[in-house]
Design a protein around this motif. Structure first.
Motif, PDB file in Angstrom:
ATOM      1  N   PHE A  22       0.805  -1.214   0.000  1.00  0.00           N
ATOM      2  CA  PHE A  22       0.000   0.000   0.000  1.00  0.00           C
ATOM      3  C   PHE A  22       0.845   1.273   0.000  1.00  0.00           C
ATOM      4  O   PHE A  22       0.362   2.335  -0.398  1.00  0.00           O
ATOM      5  N   ALA A  23       2.093   1.181   0.435  1.00  0.00           N
ATOM      6  CA  ALA A  23       2.959   2.353   0.396  1.00  0.00           C
ATOM      7  C   ALA A  23       3.197   2.816  -1.039  1.00  0.00           C
ATOM      8  O   ALA A  23       3.523   3.984  -1.276  1.00  0.00           O
ATOM      9  N   ARG A  24       3.027   1.910  -2.001  1.00  0.00           N
ATOM     10  CA  ARG A  24       3.221   2.253  -3.411  1.00  0.00           C
ATOM     11  C   ARG A  24       1.914   2.638  -4.103  1.00  0.00           C
ATOM     12  O   ARG A  24       1.923   2.917  -5.306  1.00  0.00           O
ATOM     13  N   VAL A  25       0.824   2.604  -3.361  1.00  0.00           N
ATOM     14  CA  VAL A  25      -0.490   2.880  -3.960  1.00  0.00           C
ATOM     15  C   VAL A  25      -1.193   3.968  -3.142  1.00  0.00           C
ATOM     16  O   VAL A  25      -2.156   3.694  -2.414  1.00  0.00           O
ATOM     17  N   PRO A  26      -0.759   5.215  -3.236  1.00  0.00           N
ATOM     18  CA  PRO A  26      -1.363   6.285  -2.428  1.00  0.00           C
ATOM     19  C   PRO A  26      -2.871   6.432  -2.620  1.00  0.00           C
ATOM     20  O   PRO A  26      -3.587   6.757  -1.660  1.00  0.00           O
ATOM     21  N   ASN A  27      -3.359   6.207  -3.836  1.00  0.00           N
ATOM     22  CA  ASN A  27      -4.794   6.379  -4.078  1.00  0.00           C
ATOM     23  C   ASN A  27      -5.648   5.348  -3.346  1.00  0.00           C
ATOM     24  O   ASN A  27      -6.860   5.530  -3.213  1.00  0.00           O
ATOM     25  N   ALA A  28      -5.016   4.287  -2.837  1.00  0.00           N
ATOM     26  CA  ALA A  28      -5.763   3.291  -2.077  1.00  0.00           C
ATOM     27  C   ALA A  28      -6.314   3.877  -0.785  1.00  0.00           C
ATOM     28  O   ALA A  28      -7.272   3.343  -0.214  1.00  0.00           O
ATOM     29  N   ALA A  29      -5.747   4.984  -0.328  1.00  0.00           N
ATOM     30  CA  ALA A  29      -6.261   5.638   0.875  1.00  0.00           C
ATOM     31  C   ALA A  29      -7.682   6.145   0.670  1.00  0.00           C
ATOM     32  O   ALA A  29      -8.412   6.402   1.635  1.00  0.00           O
TER      33      ALA A  29
ATOM     34  N   LYS B 250     -12.511  -1.146   2.209  1.00  0.00           N
ATOM     35  CA  LYS B 250     -11.458  -1.244   3.226  1.00  0.00           C
ATOM     36  C   LYS B 250     -11.777  -2.352   4.226  1.00  0.00           C
ATOM     37  O   LYS B 250     -10.883  -3.044   4.712  1.00  0.00           O
ATOM     38  N   GLN B 251     -13.057  -2.513   4.514  1.00  0.00           N
ATOM     39  CA  GLN B 251     -13.468  -3.409   5.590  1.00  0.00           C
ATOM     40  C   GLN B 251     -13.732  -4.842   5.141  1.00  0.00           C
ATOM     41  O   GLN B 251     -13.783  -5.749   5.967  1.00  0.00           O
ATOM     42  N   THR B 252     -13.916  -5.066   3.843  1.00  0.00           N
ATOM     43  CA  THR B 252     -14.256  -6.416   3.393  1.00  0.00           C
ATOM     44  C   THR B 252     -13.144  -7.415   3.717  1.00  0.00           C
ATOM     45  O   THR B 252     -11.955  -7.108   3.544  1.00  0.00           O
TER      46      THR B 252
ATOM     47  N   TYR C 234      -4.423  -9.181  -1.078  1.00  0.00           N
ATOM     48  CA  TYR C 234      -3.825  -9.736  -2.293  1.00  0.00           C
ATOM     49  C   TYR C 234      -4.571  -9.300  -3.551  1.00  0.00           C
ATOM     50  O   TYR C 234      -4.009  -9.349  -4.642  1.00  0.00           O
ATOM     51  N   GLY C 235      -5.818  -8.914  -3.385  1.00  0.00           N
ATOM     52  CA  GLY C 235      -6.598  -8.373  -4.494  1.00  0.00           C
ATOM     53  C   GLY C 235      -7.238  -7.087  -4.024  1.00  0.00           C
ATOM     54  O   GLY C 235      -8.136  -7.102  -3.181  1.00  0.00           O
ATOM     55  N   ILE C 236      -6.765  -5.940  -4.522  1.00  0.00           N
ATOM     56  CA  ILE C 236      -7.288  -4.664  -4.055  1.00  0.00           C
ATOM     57  C   ILE C 236      -8.516  -4.293  -4.881  1.00  0.00           C
ATOM     58  O   ILE C 236      -8.467  -4.319  -6.114  1.00  0.00           O
ATOM     59  N   PRO C 237      -9.657  -4.033  -4.245  1.00  0.00           N
ATOM     60  CA  PRO C 237     -10.866  -3.698  -4.998  1.00  0.00           C
ATOM     61  C   PRO C 237     -10.615  -2.604  -6.015  1.00  0.00           C
ATOM     62  O   PRO C 237      -9.956  -1.597  -5.723  1.00  0.00           O
ATOM     63  N   PHE C 238     -11.159  -2.799  -7.206  1.00  0.00           N
ATOM     64  CA  PHE C 238     -10.823  -1.967  -8.356  1.00  0.00           C
ATOM     65  C   PHE C 238     -12.063  -1.251  -8.888  1.00  0.00           C
ATOM     66  O   PHE C 238     -12.157  -0.026  -8.879  1.00  0.00           O
ATOM     67  N   TYR C 239     -13.052  -2.016  -9.363  1.00  0.00           N
ATOM     68  CA  TYR C 239     -14.302  -1.406  -9.814  1.00  0.00           C
ATOM     69  C   TYR C 239     -15.449  -2.333  -9.468  1.00  0.00           C
ATOM     70  O   TYR C 239     -15.252  -3.524  -9.249  1.00  0.00           O
ATOM     71  N   TRP C 240     -16.666  -1.772  -9.398  1.00  0.00           N
ATOM     72  CA  TRP C 240     -17.761  -2.526  -8.808  1.00  0.00           C
ATOM     73  C   TRP C 240     -19.103  -2.073  -9.378  1.00  0.00           C
ATOM     74  O   TRP C 240     -19.200  -1.076 -10.089  1.00  0.00           O
TER      75      TRP C 240
ATOM     76  N   ASP D 180      -1.888   2.320  -8.995  1.00  0.00           N
ATOM     77  CA  ASP D 180      -2.236   3.610  -8.415  1.00  0.00           C
ATOM     78  C   ASP D 180      -3.003   4.478  -9.405  1.00  0.00           C
ATOM     79  O   ASP D 180      -3.969   5.145  -9.034  1.00  0.00           O
ATOM     80  N   TYR D 181      -2.603   4.457 -10.662  1.00  0.00           N
ATOM     81  CA  TYR D 181      -3.315   5.221 -11.684  1.00  0.00           C
ATOM     82  C   TYR D 181      -4.744   4.715 -11.841  1.00  0.00           C
ATOM     83  O   TYR D 181      -5.694   5.514 -11.962  1.00  0.00           O
ATOM     84  N   LEU D 182      -4.937   3.388 -11.827  1.00  0.00           N
ATOM     85  CA  LEU D 182      -6.264   2.814 -12.014  1.00  0.00           C
ATOM     86  C   LEU D 182      -7.215   3.168 -10.873  1.00  0.00           C
ATOM     87  O   LEU D 182      -8.430   3.110 -11.035  1.00  0.00           O
ATOM     88  N   LEU D 183      -6.669   3.522  -9.721  1.00  0.00           N
ATOM     89  CA  LEU D 183      -7.488   3.928  -8.580  1.00  0.00           C
ATOM     90  C   LEU D 183      -7.586   5.441  -8.462  1.00  0.00           C
ATOM     91  O   LEU D 183      -8.179   5.952  -7.498  1.00  0.00           O
ATOM     92  N   GLY D 184      -7.023   6.167  -9.433  1.00  0.00           N
ATOM     93  CA  GLY D 184      -6.949   7.614  -9.365  1.00  0.00           C
ATOM     94  C   GLY D 184      -8.031   8.335 -10.151  1.00  0.00           C
ATOM     95  O   GLY D 184      -8.877   7.719 -10.805  1.00  0.00           O
ATOM     96  N   PRO D 185      -8.005   9.675 -10.135  1.00  0.00           N
ATOM     97  CA  PRO D 185      -9.098  10.472 -10.697  1.00  0.00           C
ATOM     98  C   PRO D 185      -9.215  10.436 -12.217  1.00  0.00           C
ATOM     99  O   PRO D 185     -10.330  10.413 -12.744  1.00  0.00           O
ATOM    100  N   ASP D 186      -8.100  10.464 -12.944  1.00  0.00           N
ATOM    101  CA  ASP D 186      -8.183  10.500 -14.408  1.00  0.00           C
ATOM    102  C   ASP D 186      -8.853   9.242 -14.946  1.00  0.00           C
ATOM    103  O   ASP D 186      -9.794   9.307 -15.746  1.00  0.00           O
TER     104      ASP D 186
END
Length: 355
Positions: free
Chosen positions: A103-110, A117-119, A129-135, A286-292
């Motif tokens: 997570f230190a390499r993925v700031p947008n995960a915050a 976060k809770q799942t 191991y799998g960070i939620p991406f889209y839903w 990080d880009y995939l979790l970001g605003p653009d």
């Protein structure tokens, strides 16, 4: 997705067998992402490519099972990033195919929504191991002009008004989940139902079968059945609602209080990716979790990413379309899980269909 896109996806998905270390782009700057075609459009990724000295190769999947099989068969040697379903991550970790998210390499995960976060899904021993991406959600879609009131799950099990005009997806996991929600079986017991509970599920599913017009597999076929009025109500994906509304048909979307099936895909990094490849992979995460990316996905999908990064960049209408305007919708979500007795579930489902 039209048939041409489906064919492209199938062909691209089978292409992974041709990829090996010799086919990888420069290991210092190149990464390969195995994903769904609709997530990796060139315009979605253009800002990332322009801002980074990273070359990106994409290979497309047709099903999560296909992705898992290819990774387990040796694809991890050539793949740097994959897109497993939130409920499927445990298959990959059980086969020791993934490394934990740094997570230190993925700031947008915050900015992940609290639900993600809770799942407990996608995690092992507290590590993700799998960070939620889209839903999104799989609701009830119905012809508002042909039904007297907004339906709930009971429409598939009670009454006679719509007999022969209902449809259910031909998928044991979701079909049995819906029956369990109708019966009031709590989520804490739903995926570990005992023989008595499964017998009750089987009983109501047989009642349901007598009321159905069809079990659907293709969302295109279901959309056509809605358009002709042959089906007036179905457990559905969201696209028929928007497609038919755009054609002037009065469609409705119901989110039953008993629970709504939510779905979520994740981003995961195969075990063995390291060095510059790992740096590049996490930069893309990080880009995939970001605003653009989030804004383009919301407008072009329309799908919601799992973070709030792009939410304030969207109009109220766009937020409503991807269910982020009122996040209380997540309160009624029942996330798909993998039942330990899923073989029994499939056998039950097939027995009901054959009855």
């Amino acid at each position: 997705m039209n048939r041409r896109d489906l064919l492209k996806t199938a062909l691209a998905g089978t292409a992974l067998g041709a990829f090996g270390p010799a086919f990888r782009a420069d290991a210092a700057t190149g990464i390969l992402w195995m994903t769904w075609e609709n997530l990796a459009k060139d315009d979605y990724l253009a800002p990332f490519i322009a801002a980074n000295d990273i070359s990106l190769t994409k290979t497309f999947i047709g099903t999560d099972d296909e992705q898992f099989a290819k990774l387990r068969a040796g694809g991890a040697d050539s793949v740097d990033l994959i897109t497993p379903g939130l409920d499927k991550v445990e298959y990959y970790t059980a086969s020791d195919l993934l490394q934990p998210i740094d997570f230190a390499r993925v700031p947008n995960a915050a900015k992940l929504y609290d639900t993600f976060k809770q799942t407990p899904l996608g995690k092992v021993d507290g590590q993700t191991y799998g960070i939620p991406f889209y839903w999104g959600i799989n609701p009830i879609v119905y012809r508002a002009d042909l039904m007297e009131a907004e339906p709930d799950w009971s429409v598939f099990f009670e009454g006679d008004a719509y007999n022969g005009k209902l449809a259910m997806r031909d998928y044991a996991l979701e079909g049995i989940m819906i029956a369990a929600m109708y019966l009031g079986i709590p989520e804490s017991e739903m995926f570990t139902m005992d023989d008595r509970q499964l017998a009750e599920v089987k009983k109501v599913l047989k009642i349901q079968k007598s009321k159905l017009r069809t079990y659907w597999n293709s969302i295109g076929d279901l959309t056509n059945l809605f358009a002709t009025g042959e089906v007036v109500c179905a457990f559905s994906w969201v696209p028929p609602y928007y497609e038919l509304r755009a054609k002037g048909i009065d469609m409705g979307m119901a989110k039953p209080k008993e629970g709504v099936i939510g779905w979520c895909d994740t981003i995961a990094v195969p075990k063995g990716v390291e060095g510059a490849r790992l740096d590049a992979a996490f930069a893309l995460v990080d880009y995939l979790l970001g605003p653009d990316y989030g804004k383009m996905l919301a407008v072009g999908g329309p799908y919601a990413q799992s973070t709030s990064a792009a939410r304030d960049l969207l109009s109220d209408e766009q937020q409503d379309k991807i269910f982020v305007k009122d996040l209380s919708v997540m309160d009624s979500f029942v996330w798909k899980q993998n039942p330990p007795r899923y073989g029994d579930w499939v056998a039950l489902w097939n027995e009901v269909k054959a009855s």
